[in-house]
Design a protein around this motif. Structure first.
Motif, PDB file in Angstrom:
ATOM      1  N   MET A   1     -46.756  15.667  21.844  1.00 21.09           N
ATOM      2  CA  MET A   1     -45.470  15.171  21.404  1.00 21.09           C
ATOM      3  C   MET A   1     -44.384  15.830  22.238  1.00 21.09           C
ATOM      4  O   MET A   1     -44.279  17.048  22.299  1.00 21.09           O
ATOM      5  CB  MET A   1     -45.278  15.509  19.929  1.00 21.09           C
ATOM      6  N   THR A   2     -43.583  15.036  22.907  1.00 20.84           N
ATOM      7  CA  THR A   2     -42.455  15.540  23.684  1.00 20.84           C
ATOM      8  C   THR A   2     -41.182  15.351  22.868  1.00 20.84           C
ATOM      9  O   THR A   2     -40.964  14.290  22.289  1.00 20.84           O
ATOM     10  CB  THR A   2     -42.329  14.785  25.025  1.00 20.84           C
ATOM     11  N   VAL A   3     -40.355  16.384  22.834  1.00 22.31           N
ATOM     12  CA  VAL A   3     -39.077  16.325  22.130  1.00 22.31           C
ATOM     13  C   VAL A   3     -37.980  16.320  23.180  1.00 22.31           C
ATOM     14  O   VAL A   3     -37.936  17.200  24.044  1.00 22.31           O
ATOM     15  CB  VAL A   3     -38.906  17.534  21.187  1.00 22.31           C
ATOM     16  N   ARG A   4     -37.111  15.332  23.136  1.00 16.36           N
ATOM     17  CA  ARG A   4     -35.990  15.244  24.076  1.00 16.36           C
ATOM     18  C   ARG A   4     -34.707  15.634  23.357  1.00 16.36           C
ATOM     19  O   ARG A   4     -34.381  15.072  22.309  1.00 16.36           O
ATOM     20  CB  ARG A   4     -35.860  13.841  24.654  1.00 16.36           C
ATOM     21  N   VAL A   5     -34.011  16.595  23.949  1.00 17.35           N
ATOM     22  CA  VAL A   5     -32.708  17.024  23.446  1.00 17.35           C
ATOM     23  C   VAL A   5     -31.723  16.780  24.575  1.00 17.35           C
ATOM     24  O   VAL A   5     -31.934  17.231  25.704  1.00 17.35           O
ATOM     25  CB  VAL A   5     -32.710  18.519  23.057  1.00 17.35           C
ATOM     26  N   GLU A   6     -30.636  16.062  24.282  1.00 10.19           N
ATOM     27  CA  GLU A   6     -29.699  15.660  25.326  1.00 10.19           C
ATOM     28  C   GLU A   6     -28.267  15.766  24.837  1.00 10.19           C
ATOM     29  O   GLU A   6     -27.982  15.496  23.666  1.00 10.19           O
ATOM     30  CB  GLU A   6     -29.998  14.218  25.731  1.00 10.19           C
ATOM     31  N   ALA A   7     -27.385  16.152  25.751  1.00  7.78           N
ATOM     32  CA  ALA A   7     -25.955  16.175  25.466  1.00  7.78           C
ATOM     33  C   ALA A   7     -25.211  15.803  26.739  1.00  7.78           C
ATOM     34  O   ALA A   7     -25.714  16.020  27.848  1.00  7.78           O
ATOM     35  CB  ALA A   7     -25.515  17.557  24.976  1.00  7.78           C
ATOM     36  N   SER A   8     -24.009  15.235  26.577  1.00  9.65           N
ATOM     37  CA  SER A   8     -23.183  14.834  27.716  1.00  9.65           C
ATOM     38  C   SER A   8     -21.744  15.230  27.471  1.00  9.65           C
ATOM     39  O   SER A   8     -21.308  15.389  26.319  1.00  9.65           O
ATOM     40  CB  SER A   8     -23.239  13.313  27.920  1.00  9.65           C
ATOM     41  N   VAL A   9     -21.015  15.356  28.570  1.00 14.36           N
ATOM     42  CA  VAL A   9     -19.593  15.629  28.495  1.00 14.36           C
ATOM     43  C   VAL A   9     -18.922  14.977  29.701  1.00 14.36           C
ATOM     44  O   VAL A   9     -19.517  14.887  30.773  1.00 14.36           O
ATOM     45  CB  VAL A   9     -19.297  17.155  28.452  1.00 14.36           C
ATOM     46  N   ASP A  10     -17.694  14.488  29.500  1.00 13.41           N
ATOM     47  CA  ASP A  10     -16.916  13.933  30.600  1.00 13.41           C
ATOM     48  C   ASP A  10     -16.034  15.039  31.166  1.00 13.41           C
ATOM     49  O   ASP A  10     -15.383  15.766  30.404  1.00 13.41           O
ATOM     50  CB  ASP A  10     -16.059  12.764  30.129  1.00 13.41           C
ATOM     51  N   LEU A  11     -16.029  15.157  32.491  1.00  8.09           N
ATOM     52  CA  LEU A  11     -15.249  16.183  33.178  1.00  8.09           C
ATOM     53  C   LEU A  11     -14.161  15.527  34.013  1.00  8.09           C
ATOM     54  O   LEU A  11     -14.339  14.412  34.508  1.00  8.09           O
ATOM     55  CB  LEU A  11     -16.136  17.032  34.094  1.00  8.09           C
ATOM     56  N   SER A  12     -13.065  16.238  34.191  1.00  6.80           N
ATOM     57  CA  SER A  12     -11.936  15.727  34.975  1.00  6.80           C
ATOM     58  C   SER A  12     -11.975  16.254  36.405  1.00  6.80           C
ATOM     59  O   SER A  12     -10.934  16.409  37.026  1.00  6.80           O
ATOM     60  CB  SER A  12     -10.618  16.117  34.293  1.00  6.80           C
ATOM     61  N   VAL A  13     -13.173  16.509  36.912  1.00  8.62           N
ATOM     62  CA  VAL A  13     -13.339  17.010  38.275  1.00  8.62           C
ATOM     63  C   VAL A  13     -14.275  16.085  39.042  1.00  8.62           C
ATOM     64  O   VAL A  13     -14.996  15.280  38.449  1.00  8.62           O
ATOM     65  CB  VAL A  13     -13.881  18.457  38.301  1.00  8.62           C
ATOM     66  N   ALA A  14     -14.278  16.231  40.357  1.00 15.09           N
ATOM     67  CA  ALA A  14     -15.143  15.424  41.208  1.00 15.09           C
ATOM     68  C   ALA A  14     -16.612  15.738  40.921  1.00 15.09           C
ATOM     69  O   ALA A  14     -16.953  16.868  40.553  1.00 15.09           O
ATOM     70  CB  ALA A  14     -14.828  15.709  42.672  1.00 15.09           C
ATOM     71  N   PRO A  15     -17.497  14.761  41.099  1.00 18.71           N
ATOM     72  CA  PRO A  15     -18.921  15.010  40.882  1.00 18.71           C
ATOM     73  C   PRO A  15     -19.459  16.204  41.672  1.00 18.71           C
ATOM     74  O   PRO A  15     -20.268  16.972  41.141  1.00 18.71           O
ATOM     75  CB  PRO A  15     -19.579  13.696  41.333  1.00 18.71           C
ATOM     76  N   ALA A  16     -19.032  16.394  42.905  1.00 12.59           N
ATOM     77  CA  ALA A  16     -19.522  17.521  43.711  1.00 12.59           C
ATOM     78  C   ALA A  16     -19.135  18.857  43.085  1.00 12.59           C
ATOM     79  O   ALA A  16     -19.915  19.814  43.122  1.00 12.59           O
ATOM     80  CB  ALA A  16     -18.997  17.434  45.138  1.00 12.59           C
ATOM     81  N   THR A  17     -17.955  18.930  42.490  1.00 14.23           N
ATOM     82  CA  THR A  17     -17.516  20.162  41.829  1.00 14.23           C
ATOM     83  C   THR A  17     -18.367  20.441  40.597  1.00 14.23           C
ATOM     84  O   THR A  17     -18.826  21.563  40.383  1.00 14.23           O
ATOM     85  CB  THR A  17     -16.030  20.070  41.448  1.00 14.23           C
ATOM     86  N   ALA A  18     -18.586  19.410  39.790  1.00 18.39           N
ATOM     87  CA  ALA A  18     -19.417  19.564  38.590  1.00 18.39           C
ATOM     88  C   ALA A  18     -20.830  19.966  38.970  1.00 18.39           C
ATOM     89  O   ALA A  18     -21.409  20.881  38.372  1.00 18.39           O
ATOM     90  CB  ALA A  18     -19.425  18.262  37.793  1.00 18.39           C
TER      91      ALA A  18
END
Length: 161
Positions: A1-18
């Motif tokens: 059994m695999t358990v997936r835990v996920e979270a996301s956030v929006d950032l106000s910076v360029a993808p390369a910085t993140a």
């Protein structure tokens, strides 16, 4: 059994910085709550494919060690690690998606619960707590990147083919 835990956030910076803040161990220690990162010596350095690192999460001497090997390094989009520790086994995935003037960062862990049936039952209880932890870390990441204090090592130049 695999358990997936996920979270996301929006950032106000360029993808390369993140992305740079996600993959740099010195930056991670600033946004990952109660976690100390260690690069494990090997033929390549973090964050490259084949590099190894360990993360101790806890307070004082009470906590757990998460050992990993990087399997995907695709700046500024994805960084994937195989978790091969005694307690945490599975995959850790960090992704960055462009979003308007900023980006969305998603952190997911796909884990095999230890301790058989007891671990599977415990995972049902631990999953929402783990999600809150990931989300709190990502909120800290958003705050520190918006302030310009992350990434610590700066943003590497990303070459395209």
């Amino acid at each position: 059994m695999t358990v997936r835990v996920e979270a996301s956030v929006d950032l106000s910076v360029a993808p390369a910085t993140a992305f740079a803040a996600l993959v740099d161990p010195r930056s991670q220690e600033r946004w990952m709550i109660a976690t100390k990162l260690y690069s494990i010596e090997g033929p390549v350095s973090v964050p490259q494919v084949g590099s190894r690192l360990a993360a101790f999460t806890g307070i004082g001497n009470i906590g757990f060690l998460d050992t990993m090997i990087v399997t995907v390094y695709d700046p500024p989009r994805r960084w994937i690690m195989d978790k091969d520790g005694d307690l945490l086994r599975g995959v850790g995935i960090m992704q960055v998606e462009p979003l308007g003037d900023g980006c969305r960062v998603t952190w997911a862990n796909e884990l095999e619960p230890p301790f058989g049936l007891l671990g599977r039952v415990g995972a049902l209880v631990a999953k929402p707590i783990a999600k809150l932890g990931l989300q709190a870390c990502l909120r800290r990441l958003a705050k520190l990147t918006a302030q310009g204090t992350l990434p610590v090592a700066g943003v590497p130049e990303i070459r395209t083919a």
